[in-house]
Design an enzyme around this catalytic site. Sequence first.
Site, short mmCIF file in Angstrom:
data_model
loop_
_atom_site.label_atom_id
_atom_site.label_comp_id
_atom_site.label_asym_id
_atom_site.label_seq_id
_atom_site.Cartn_x
_atom_site.Cartn_y
_atom_site.Cartn_z
N SER A 71 0.84 -1.19 0.00
CA SER A 71 0.00 0.00 0.00
C SER A 71 0.88 1.24 0.00
O SER A 71 1.92 1.26 0.66
CB SER A 71 -0.90 0.02 1.23
OG SER A 71 -1.73 -1.11 1.28
N HIS A 96 -10.49 -4.10 -3.67
CA HIS A 96 -10.46 -5.20 -4.63
C HIS A 96 -11.82 -5.37 -5.32
O HIS A 96 -12.50 -4.40 -5.59
CB HIS A 96 -9.98 -6.49 -3.95
CG HIS A 96 -8.60 -6.40 -3.36
ND1 HIS A 96 -7.57 -5.72 -3.97
CD2 HIS A 96 -8.09 -6.89 -2.20
CE1 HIS A 96 -6.49 -5.81 -3.22
NE2 HIS A 96 -6.76 -6.50 -2.15
N ALA A 137 -6.62 2.49 1.61
CA ALA A 137 -8.06 2.70 1.79
C ALA A 137 -8.33 3.25 3.19
O ALA A 137 -9.14 4.18 3.37
CB ALA A 137 -8.81 1.39 1.57
#
Length: 298
Positions: free
Chosen positions: A62, A170, A133
């Site tokens: 990430s 996803h 996220a």
Amino acid sequence: MGAERGVFTLGHSPDPDDAFMFYAMAENKIDLRGYRFEHRLEDIQTLNERALRGELHISAISIHAYAHVADKYALLPCGASMGDGYGPIVITEHPTSNIEHRTSDERPAFHESAARQFLCGKKIAVPGKMTSAFLALQLFAGEFDYVVVPFDQIFDAVKSGRADAGLIIHEGQLTYARSGFQKIVDLGEWWKRETELPLPLGGNVLRRDIPHSMQRDLLEIIRESIEFGLAHRDEAVRHSLPYARDMNADLANKFIGMYVNEFTRDYGETGRTAIRKFLGDARDNGYIDAPIEVEFVE
């Protein structure tokens, strides 16, 4: 060692976009220049944690996590997953008609203030604290109550009442509606409105202790793998289908198109600016306490 120049561990998630990117390497479709790669498929939160320990030579991580591993890794200029006007989605099972409306051209839009109001005091199932996220949701909503749940169990956490809402990454970004959920906010859409930039979600990193000549080789191999997939799209998509959970071929193709694109070839100035803005805003708001030094393998 003969003709073999070295064995490198390569971590990526078991998702169709990553499978697409690394198809040519996994199936020896390109010249690997005497290197060998051990593919380690693990969810993104696990890869983030392994990067903290410097365990893998090359890894998908990430962008949020990169801020915490920049002492061990440099970002590769290719392999980005950027949400250009779309990205992680916060969903709930209960109807909230005041959250979302239709604009004149029938595209969904949302009331940001209503979304924030709805989320206030709610428990949100999130896929990991080091995911991009999670950081994007912090920038949108501020402090919130959450429970960490594996990304593929977030729908279940919301359905069971363990959480009031879920932060979806996803394939869930494409399947939430048919699974009976309603969108509260698309964080990539919000970020684009706020900054006019894509939302940087994932990238690939290379360990700094690898000799520079090998770093350049590895960069070129990964770039060629991405280019091969884009040039041989149908066969690369077919290779990716076993990783397309709950998606048919059309949906998997759409998902790959969302996250393997021109930014994946190279971040470019726009992508690099987006990373610095994302991590810089996070630091300014107190969500990252590490110094922000974004350095690319060139």
